[in-house]
Motif scaffolding. Structure first.
Motif, PDB file in Angstrom:
ATOM      1  N   MET A   1      37.385  53.256  45.734  1.00 18.01           N
ATOM      2  CA  MET A   1      37.600  52.064  45.543  1.00 18.01           C
ATOM      3  C   MET A   1      39.868  52.114  45.681  1.00 18.01           C
ATOM      4  O   MET A   1      39.801  53.021  45.814  1.00 18.01           O
ATOM      5  CB  MET A   1      37.476  51.371  44.006  1.00 18.01           C
ATOM      6  N   LYS A  61      40.504  44.823  54.260  1.00 22.50           N
ATOM      7  CA  LYS A  61      39.655  45.514  53.888  1.00 22.50           C
ATOM      8  C   LYS A  61      39.844  45.981  52.406  1.00 22.50           C
ATOM      9  O   LYS A  61      39.145  45.951  51.165  1.00 22.50           O
ATOM     10  CB  LYS A  61      39.255  47.239  54.559  1.00 22.50           C
ATOM     11  N   GLY A  65      38.243  44.879  48.570  1.00 19.69           N
ATOM     12  CA  GLY A  65      37.257  45.240  47.953  1.00 19.69           C
ATOM     13  C   GLY A  65      38.002  44.964  46.550  1.00 19.69           C
ATOM     14  O   GLY A  65      37.203  44.746  45.432  1.00 19.69           O
ATOM     15  N   GLN A  68      35.145  42.409  45.579  1.00 17.96           N
ATOM     16  CA  GLN A  68      34.008  42.465  45.187  1.00 17.96           C
ATOM     17  C   GLN A  68      33.851  43.505  43.966  1.00 17.96           C
ATOM     18  O   GLN A  68      32.937  42.813  43.070  1.00 17.96           O
ATOM     19  CB  GLN A  68      33.675  44.078  45.831  1.00 17.96           C
ATOM     20  N   THR A  69      34.906  43.591  43.648  1.00 18.77           N
ATOM     21  CA  THR A  69      34.870  43.859  41.982  1.00 18.77           C
ATOM     22  C   THR A  69      35.636  43.015  41.183  1.00 18.77           C
ATOM     23  O   THR A  69      34.691  42.852  40.045  1.00 18.77           O
ATOM     24  CB  THR A  69      36.507  44.964  42.157  1.00 18.77           C
TER      25      THR A  69
END
Length: 77
Positions: A1, A61, A65, A68-69
């Motif tokens: 993360m 990227k 990330g 997605q969180t």
């Protein structure tokens, strides 16, 4: 993360806790999450344009990330 997703996750968790204590509706929490997400996204873009994030692939990227969180937090509500 990455650090942006981690910062978002911490802010979102705090928001959810405060929302539960204050009796906010899930809709209110989702709206607030969206604003926290957008704030983190603006920070990523600012850092990219300032040269703190090197490379377009790394930038993408990091964005992925964060997204997605964000989606995982929405599913928790």
């Amino acid at each position: 993360m990455n650090k942006y997703a981690y910062d978002f996750k911490c802010q979102a968790t705090n928001l959810q806790l405060i929302g539960m204590i204050e009796g906010s509706t899930p809709h209110d929490i989702r709206v607030a999450l969206k604003f926290i997400y957008l704030d983190r996204q603006i920070q990523i873009e600012t850092d990219y344009h300032a040269g703190k994030i090197c490379g377009l692939m790394r930038y993408c990227k990091i964005q992925a990330g964060l997204y997605q969180t964000y989606v995982l937090k929405l599913k928790e509500i």
